[in-house]
Design a protein around this motif. Structure first.
Motif, PDB file in Angstrom:
ATOM      1  N   VAL A  88       0.843  -1.205   0.000  1.00 41.91           N
ATOM      2  CA  VAL A  88       0.000   0.000   0.000  1.00 41.91           C
ATOM      3  C   VAL A  88       0.881   1.259   0.000  1.00 41.91           C
ATOM      4  N   THR A  89       0.409   2.275  -0.721  1.00 41.49           N
ATOM      5  CA  THR A  89       1.121   3.564  -0.728  1.00 41.49           C
ATOM      6  C   THR A  89       0.935   4.235   0.633  1.00 41.49           C
ATOM      7  N   VAL A  90       2.060   4.617   1.264  1.00 43.75           N
ATOM      8  CA  VAL A  90       1.954   5.301   2.569  1.00 43.75           C
ATOM      9  C   VAL A  90       2.255   6.798   2.454  1.00 43.75           C
ATOM     10  N   GLY A  91       2.727   7.255   1.307  1.00 46.03           N
ATOM     11  CA  GLY A  91       3.006   8.676   1.106  1.00 46.03           C
ATOM     12  C   GLY A  91       3.939   8.839  -0.068  1.00 46.03           C
ATOM     13  N   PRO A  92       4.178  10.039  -0.566  1.00 48.45           N
ATOM     14  CA  PRO A  92       3.473  11.256  -0.201  1.00 48.45           C
ATOM     15  C   PRO A  92       2.102  11.287  -0.855  1.00 48.45           C
ATOM     16  N   GLY A  93       1.264  12.223  -0.411  1.00 47.64           N
ATOM     17  CA  GLY A  93      -0.078  12.341  -0.972  1.00 47.64           C
ATOM     18  C   GLY A  93      -0.977  13.092  -0.013  1.00 47.64           C
ATOM     19  N   LEU A  94      -2.269  12.993  -0.231  1.00 50.92           N
ATOM     20  CA  LEU A  94      -3.242  13.660   0.642  1.00 50.92           C
ATOM     21  C   LEU A  94      -3.485  12.748   1.831  1.00 50.92           C
ATOM     22  N   GLU A  95      -3.250  13.264   3.033  1.00 46.99           N
ATOM     23  CA  GLU A  95      -3.297  12.393   4.209  1.00 46.99           C
ATOM     24  C   GLU A  95      -4.609  11.601   4.353  1.00 46.99           C
ATOM     25  N   PRO A  96      -5.781  12.229   4.253  1.00 49.76           N
ATOM     26  CA  PRO A  96      -7.011  11.436   4.404  1.00 49.76           C
ATOM     27  C   PRO A  96      -7.120  10.347   3.334  1.00 49.76           C
ATOM     28  N   ALA A  97      -6.679  10.660   2.120  1.00 52.99           N
ATOM     29  CA  ALA A  97      -6.739   9.686   1.019  1.00 52.99           C
ATOM     30  C   ALA A  97      -5.790   8.515   1.305  1.00 52.99           C
ATOM     31  N   LEU A  98      -4.602   8.830   1.789  1.00 55.42           N
ATOM     32  CA  LEU A  98      -3.629   7.779   2.121  1.00 55.42           C
ATOM     33  C   LEU A  98      -4.177   6.848   3.196  1.00 55.42           C
ATOM     34  N   TRP A  99      -4.774   7.447   4.238  1.00 55.21           N
ATOM     35  CA  TRP A  99      -5.308   6.630   5.341  1.00 55.21           C
ATOM     36  C   TRP A  99      -6.381   5.670   4.861  1.00 55.21           C
ATOM     37  N   ALA A 100      -7.190   6.107   3.907  1.00 56.72           N
ATOM     38  CA  ALA A 100      -8.255   5.237   3.393  1.00 56.72           C
ATOM     39  C   ALA A 100      -7.645   3.942   2.851  1.00 56.72           C
ATOM     40  N   GLY A 101      -6.569   4.070   2.072  1.00 58.69           N
ATOM     41  CA  GLY A 101      -5.894   2.897   1.512  1.00 58.69           C
ATOM     42  C   GLY A 101      -5.217   2.063   2.586  1.00 58.69           C
ATOM     43  N   ILE A 102      -4.569   2.755   3.525  1.00 58.61           N
ATOM     44  CA  ILE A 102      -3.815   2.051   4.565  1.00 58.61           C
ATOM     45  C   ILE A 102      -4.750   1.217   5.456  1.00 58.61           C
ATOM     46  N   GLU A 103      -5.848   1.818   5.871  1.00 60.93           N
ATOM     47  CA  GLU A 103      -6.791   1.091   6.743  1.00 60.93           C
ATOM     48  C   GLU A 103      -7.355  -0.144   6.020  1.00 60.93           C
ATOM     49  N   PHE A 104      -7.703   0.066   4.762  1.00 56.20           N
ATOM     50  CA  PHE A 104      -8.251  -1.041   3.969  1.00 56.20           C
ATOM     51  C   PHE A 104      -7.207  -2.148   3.813  1.00 56.20           C
ATOM     52  N   ALA A 105      -5.967  -1.739   3.547  1.00 49.26           N
ATOM     53  CA  ALA A 105      -4.878  -2.707   3.348  1.00 49.26           C
ATOM     54  C   ALA A 105      -4.593  -3.486   4.629  1.00 49.26           C
ATOM     55  N   LYS A 106      -4.631  -2.770   5.758  1.00 49.96           N
ATOM     56  CA  LYS A 106      -4.371  -3.426   7.057  1.00 49.96           C
ATOM     57  C   LYS A 106      -5.397  -4.524   7.306  1.00 49.96           C
ATOM     58  N   ASN A 107      -6.669  -4.187   7.084  1.00 46.78           N
ATOM     59  CA  ASN A 107      -7.735  -5.174   7.301  1.00 46.78           C
ATOM     60  C   ASN A 107      -7.604  -6.359   6.356  1.00 46.78           C
ATOM     61  N   LEU A 108      -7.269  -6.056   5.111  1.00 45.01           N
ATOM     62  CA  LEU A 108      -7.131  -7.106   4.107  1.00 45.01           C
ATOM     63  C   LEU A 108      -5.963  -8.035   4.454  1.00 45.01           C
ATOM     64  N   ALA A 109      -4.850  -7.439   4.875  1.00 45.12           N
ATOM     65  CA  ALA A 109      -3.668  -8.232   5.230  1.00 45.12           C
ATOM     66  C   ALA A 109      -3.998  -9.157   6.401  1.00 45.12           C
ATOM     67  N   LYS A 110      -4.763  -8.629   7.350  1.00 43.32           N
ATOM     68  CA  LYS A 110      -5.153  -9.417   8.526  1.00 43.32           C
ATOM     69  C   LYS A 110      -6.058 -10.577   8.096  1.00 43.32           C
ATOM     70  N   LYS A 111      -7.026 -10.221   7.239  1.00 37.61           N
ATOM     71  CA  LYS A 111      -8.000 -11.228   6.800  1.00 37.61           C
ATOM     72  C   LYS A 111      -7.317 -12.345   5.990  1.00 37.61           C
ATOM     73  N   LEU A 112      -6.396 -11.951   5.119  1.00 34.79           N
ATOM     74  CA  LEU A 112      -5.729 -12.939   4.258  1.00 34.79           C
ATOM     75  C   LEU A 112      -4.486 -13.537   4.919  1.00 34.79           C
TER      76      LEU A 112
END
Ligand code: KG4
Ligand code: ZN
Length: 346
Positions: A88-112
């Motif tokens: 997952v991209t952690v930066g640089p970028g728009l912070e709220p947009a980055l968090w959306a990807g990071i949170e989703f990726a964290k959950n997915l990594a946990k699930k898989l």
């Protein structure tokens, strides 16, 4: 290693599934191999267009909505069985947009139950050329031109580079977007401006070529944007965009584009000469500009060096380049913290 990568740093939501092959040694010799199995990009351009630019919280909302929808399109794959890691991209970028990807990726990594790899978006662009699976020669000079960055680098390999210079104010894509706005074009203006420029005369107006003759490798584009503004003001008194037909918009677009390309190509080729580069790499959203591609390719040929630019679909933001870069970072054993870093640098 098969990597499932997510990209949400700005206004594109993207998920890619990429097969990555090769060792660290092979990375140093540019012998890695990539197969892009899927690269889905969902653009939010239409949503942000009325605002004239990307609205961070709207971007976040759209990413949260789009990520599960895109993932659903991969349902023919048994992701748990066939993926080795999530990136997952952690930066640089728009912070709220980055968090959306990071949170989703964290959950997915946990699930898989897969490891999660953080990726620097700029490294993603820098590495986007590897998706072509061609052997690149080093040292190389890399010009990275996007909506947020304009950076010139010297690369000794896919894993070792040094920044030579960067923009002191506006990024190249930002300059294209701002001038496009002055001309009354909609966001994102770069591609729209290019269309107009195609039918204009690039020699009609002699806009400045900022810092072209300076000995350093930095850039500055805000003065060029101001010159366009003054030109528009001088040629009709009040609102530059109201009677825009009175001046030749296509000539302004073509002359501005030519000034941008002259500066970018001038500095990149001077660096290539100074550092005896064997290749020039072009990447980032502005690399989609045909005049820039063509001119840099021609100048590289004149210098006797190779020229590499990714296919159009890998110029603007996409998750395939994030997967490739995640793999290269994994080979280097350099981990990035899994948290949004809006101003992460190269
Ligand atoms: O790399 P990118 O998709 O996003 C960032 O990481 O910033 O780059 C987007 C930028 C925008 O400023 C857009 O106007 C510019 O790339 N761009 C272009 C062209 N296509 C995209 N600029 C000039 N000519 C183009 N054809
Ligand atoms: Zn980008």
């Amino acid at each position: 290693m098969r990597i499932l990568a997510l990209e949400t740093s700005c206004d594109e939501t993207s998920i890619a599934l990429v097969d990555c092959k090769g060792t660290l040694r092979q990375a140093q010799g540019s012998k890695l191999r990539f197969e892009v199995l899927k690269n889905i990009v969902s653009s939010q351009i239409k949503i942000h267009r009325p605002f004239g630019g990307v609205v961070p919280n709207l971007a976040k909302r759209e990413h949260i909505k789009n990520l599960p929808l895109i993932l659903k399109k991969l349902k023919t794959y048994n992701l748990k069985l066939i993926t080795d890691a999530i990136a997952v991209t952690v930066g640089p970028g728009l912070e709220p947009a980055l968090w959306a990807g990071i949170e989703f990726a964290k959950n997915l990594a946990k699930k898989l139950k897969k490891p999660l790899l953080g990726v620097n978006h700029l490294e993603g662009h820098l590495h986007s050329n590897v998706l072509k699976n061609v052997r690149m020669n080093f040292p190389a000079v890399a010009l990275l031109v996007s909506g947020g960055h304009t950076i010139l680098l010297k690369m000794d390999s896919l894993t070792k580079w040094k920044k030579l210079g960067e923009t002191r104010d506006d990024a190249a894509g930002e300059a294209f977007d701002k001038v496009a706005r002055l001309l009354g074009l909609s966001y994102p203006g770069g591609p729209e401006l290019e269309k107009l420029a195609k039918i204009g005369d690039p020699k009609a107006i002699n806009f400045p070529r900022p810092m072209l003759r300076d000995k350093n490798y930095d850039f500055s584009f805000s003065g060029l944007k101001t010159s366009v503004l003054y030109y528009l003001k001088d040629h009709h008194s009040e609102h530059p965009t109201s009677n825009i037909e009175q001046i030749s918009v296509v000539d302004v677009a073509a002359s501005f584009q030519q000034a941008m390309v002259d500066v970018l190509v001038g500095k990149a080729t001077r660096a290539a000469r100074q550092f005896r580069a064997r290749s020039i790499f072009l990447s980032g959203g502005v690399a989609a500009n045909k005049l820039l591609r063509k001119t840099l390719q021609r100048e590289a040929k004149n210098l006797g060096v190779n020229f590499f630019v990714p296919p159009f679909k890998f110029n603007t933001d996409n998750a395939a380049m994030i997967a490739a870069s995640a793999y290269i970072r994994h080979l280097r054993e350099k981990k990035l913290p899994i948290k949004a870093d809006a101003s992460l640098n190269l």
